[in-house]
Design an enzyme around this catalytic site. Structure first.
Site, PDB file in Angstrom:
ATOM      1  N   GLU A 204      46.951 133.241 -27.124  1.00 21.56           N
ATOM      2  CA  GLU A 204      46.611 132.732 -28.465  1.00 21.56           C
ATOM      3  C   GLU A 204      45.112 132.452 -28.612  1.00 21.56           C
ATOM      4  O   GLU A 204      44.361 132.436 -27.626  1.00 21.56           O
ATOM      5  CB  GLU A 204      47.403 131.458 -28.773  1.00 21.56           C
ATOM      6  CG  GLU A 204      47.088 130.319 -27.834  1.00 21.56           C
ATOM      7  CD  GLU A 204      47.251 128.937 -28.477  1.00 21.56           C
ATOM      8  OE1 GLU A 204      46.760 128.727 -29.597  1.00 21.56           O
ATOM      9  OE2 GLU A 204      47.841 128.064 -27.814  1.00 21.56           O
TER      10      GLU A 204
ATOM     11  N   LYS B  51      52.397 118.123 -24.360  1.00 24.78           N
ATOM     12  CA  LYS B  51      51.573 116.935 -24.121  1.00 24.78           C
ATOM     13  C   LYS B  51      52.257 115.702 -24.652  1.00 24.78           C
ATOM     14  O   LYS B  51      52.944 115.766 -25.658  1.00 24.78           O
ATOM     15  CB  LYS B  51      50.289 117.058 -24.939  1.00 24.78           C
ATOM     16  CG  LYS B  51      49.237 117.874 -24.345  1.00 24.78           C
ATOM     17  CD  LYS B  51      47.910 117.467 -24.993  1.00 24.78           C
ATOM     18  CE  LYS B  51      46.801 118.267 -24.382  1.00 24.78           C
ATOM     19  NZ  LYS B  51      46.793 119.647 -24.866  1.00 24.78           N
TER      20      LYS B  51
END
Ligand code: PSU
Ligand code: MN
Length: 314
Positions: A28, A162
């Site tokens: 990405e 995260k």
């Protein structure tokens, strides 16, 4: 011809590899333009392509340039994305305007999955996906990445998510929308900077071959969703849980105080975490995304091998 072809331009090397049914790994670009500071972002972008190559696959970094998905970027194009100040952050809903305006745009996990799928790539390596944010009860902030995982048949290799996110709710959301979440050689869902979240992985696989067989079976059976593959950060690169958690909590509190929302929130948190950790989080981030790129290259090869074996059995 697929109607989306008009908006997909393949680099020659990527086109050849796909035609010859060789392993290709999508990467990405939001991580380059909005996820890491310069120059580490550019170094990492180059490095990841090298890691994919060394592990036996062809890298295809995806972004939007001149009104199309570009699948595979030149050195100059990577640099433009890493240094540009006017690069859009494009998720699914931004694609129309990004194509029509011909502005350069970095693609999120969701948008990169769309580009990868349109190009015929089934494996994509990133650091971590978006997810359900902490405080979702009031903000309703859920990344479009999760819906994309439910609707686009691409396997996304990550180091978990995260803890800027609500990991428990992210996993619940993925379950509700039928997204398989695989832990590669881990029974615990990893939390990006650390190997531990305290939450079990829904589906444990012991090898990329086992994973490839499950993914091919899913897709051959017509189940057109994607998959989230979680592989923990290597032990030596892990940050200490209490250390990074305190930093994340501070960054989340600052974002709330400054009323940061929408697509700005994730880049703000990532930037603050790098600053508050004096760059330590960035080194961990680079280490885990390199590991993911290597695993994705192995998975892409395993998918080709598994498909070839199934073909021979017929
Ligand atoms: N999480 C990270 N690093 C990142 C991102 C997420 O640890 O760079 C990026 C990815 O491109 C992801 C996007 O798809 O942020 C999610 O943004 P949002 O939360 O606005 O959907
Ligand atoms: Mn969001």
């Amino acid at each position: 011809m697929n109607h989306s072809r008009r908006f997909v331009v393949l680099q020659a090397e990527v086109a050849t590899a796909l035609r010859e049914q060789r392993a290709v790994v999508a990467l990405e670009s939001t991580i380059i333009s909005h996820g890491m500071p310069y120059p580490r972002n550019l170094e990492t972008a180059r490095d990841l392509e090298q890691v994919v190559r060394s592990a036996g696959a062809v890298p295809a970094t995806i972004a939007i340039l001149d009104g199309s998905f570009r699948v595979g970027l030149s050195a100059d194009e990577l640099e433009q994305l890493a240094t540009g100040t006017d690069v859009m952050k494009a998720s699914r809903r931004d694609l129309g305007i990004a194509f029509a305006s011909r502005r350069p745009a970095a693609t999120t996990v969701a948008a990169t999955m769309i580009g990868a799928h349109a190009a015929g790539i089934r494996v994509f390596a990133t650091g971590g996906t978006g997810g359900v944010h902490r405080g979702v009860e009031t903000t309703m902030d859920v990344s479009a990445d999760l819906q994309e995982l439910a609707r686009t048949p691409v396997a996304v290799v990550s180091a978990g998510v995260k803890s800027i996110l609500d990991i428990r709710r992210t996993l619940e959301y993925l379950e509700t929308f039928g997204v398989p979440v695989y832990g590669l050689r881990t029974e615990e869902f990893p939390a990006f900077y650390t190997r531990h979240s305290g939450l079990p992985v829904p589906l444990v696989v012991e090898s990329v071959a086992e994973l490839a067989a499950a993914l091919n079976a899913q897709w051959d059976a017509g189940i057109r969703s994607g998959a989230l593959v979680a592989t923990p950060i290597p032990e030596g690169d892990e940050l200490q849980h209490g250390y990074i958690e305190a930093i994340i909590e501070r960054a989340v509190a600052e974002a709330e105080r400054e009323a940061i929302s929408g697509k700005q929130l994730t880049p703000f948190l990532l930037g603050r975490i790098v600053e508050l950790s004096g760059g330590r989080s960035l080194e961990a981030n680079v280490a885990l995304v390199r590991n993911n790129a290597r695993v994705a290259a192995q998975l892409a090869q395993a998918l080709e091998a598994d498909a070839a074996a199934a073909e021979n059995d017929r």
